[in-house]
Design a protein around this motif. Sequence first.
Motif, mmCIF file in Angstrom:
data_model
loop_
_atom_site.group_PDB
_atom_site.id
_atom_site.type_symbol
_atom_site.label_atom_id
_atom_site.label_comp_id
_atom_site.label_asym_id
_atom_site.label_seq_id
_atom_site.Cartn_x
_atom_site.Cartn_y
_atom_site.Cartn_z
ATOM 1 N N THR A 18 25.755 2.392 34.416
ATOM 2 C CA THR A 18 26.570 3.220 35.293
ATOM 3 C C THR A 18 26.347 4.706 35.040
ATOM 4 N N THR A 19 25.899 5.051 33.842
ATOM 5 C CA THR A 19 25.690 6.471 33.538
ATOM 6 C C THR A 19 24.373 6.722 32.843
ATOM 7 N N LEU A 25 38.635 18.285 33.476
ATOM 8 C CA LEU A 25 37.487 17.583 32.915
ATOM 9 C C LEU A 25 36.547 18.572 32.237
ATOM 10 N N SER A 26 36.052 18.195 31.075
ATOM 11 C CA SER A 26 35.094 19.022 30.348
ATOM 12 C C SER A 26 33.768 19.062 31.098
ATOM 13 N N MET A 67 29.059 13.479 33.598
ATOM 14 C CA MET A 67 29.112 12.021 33.542
ATOM 15 C C MET A 67 29.695 11.427 34.824
ATOM 16 N N TYR A 68 30.704 12.097 35.393
ATOM 17 C CA TYR A 68 31.316 11.623 36.642
ATOM 18 C C TYR A 68 30.271 11.674 37.764
ATOM 19 N N ALA A 69 29.582 12.813 37.883
ATOM 20 C CA ALA A 69 28.559 12.956 38.921
ATOM 21 C C ALA A 69 27.429 11.957 38.715
ATOM 22 N N LYS A 70 27.005 11.807 37.462
ATOM 23 C CA LYS A 70 25.902 10.889 37.158
ATOM 24 C C LYS A 70 26.289 9.454 37.512
ATOM 25 N N GLU A 71 27.502 9.073 37.121
ATOM 26 C CA GLU A 71 27.940 7.709 37.391
ATOM 27 C C GLU A 71 28.056 7.433 38.887
#
Length: 339
Positions: A121-122, A189-190, A196-200
Amino acid sequence: MITISVCMIVRNEEAILARCLDCIKGIADEIIIVDTGSTDQTKEIAKKYTDKIYDFKWIHDFAAARNFSFSKATKDYIYVADADEMIDKENIERFQGLKQVLLPEIEIVQMLYTNQLEFGTTYNYDSEYRPKLYKRIRTFQWVDQIHETVEINPVIYDSDIEIIHKPSENHAGRDFRTFLTLLEKGERLSKKLVNMYAKELFIAGSDKDFIEAKEFFLNVLEDDERTMDEKKDAQCVVCKCCRIQDDIHNLLKNSIKGIADKNPSSEICYELGEYFYEMKDYKEATIWFYNAAYEAGSSLNIHYGGDYPLKRLSDCYRKIGDEEQAKIYEELAKEWSVK
């Protein structure tokens, strides 16, 4: 020889927990299980391997649960395990050998985390080094004869031990719910979590997941305290959201900014290619898919700079009627996907 505390956080892992614990029982001097709210037989299974089982109320914070598990460790080093991991016989032997010879100055041992793409997922790579073993009590030393400072860089050792990541299901849905819960609570969010959110999203997100994330990433673009890297990630997400929602004005607005960057993202070029493909302007689409594959670089998902645009180039040329070019790009896409 060093001693090892294995620390795990679990929740509803009855299907795979025994598989993991069978692997690590031969390397562990103690096993610590922190349960964050299981409603199945997870804790009953854990009791067959350890009596150090603790409850921790889930607060949508993996770091808090990890810190709690670390607080219960008593051995020289802490090994962080997840229930969906396996260690085969060869790597168990390597691990046991490491326990015999690890130098006391080593503070972190990295191990190869493998098989990440099966349910990834990431992750963009099937195997990568990840810190897995941590010295429980870290000592600090002053360094430099003048302008002295405390040495804070850990001593890291890259081992040859391989940990097999073998989840029973994709965790993307759980992760997206956690991100949305944090945002609803007003958490900031850091930089790492923005990435990580965008990548996932680009690796495992549905159209619905992108749309639910759109407002947050629009806010990142307007936030003067966010870095250029964060804004670049946000542009990729927003461009895809705008293409999905047929918001052409904002698609152009954000894609132009992204392309003007000296290092444009393949993800943005790909979304422009998809837009023109949907408009049946296949000749124009080939330009952007070509740019995604050869002139830009992937920011979030390596496939957007590889087999994805190559496959779309094949589709475009087939629509145009150029079967020879279609077959060339089709073969290139196949070759790339098996690298």
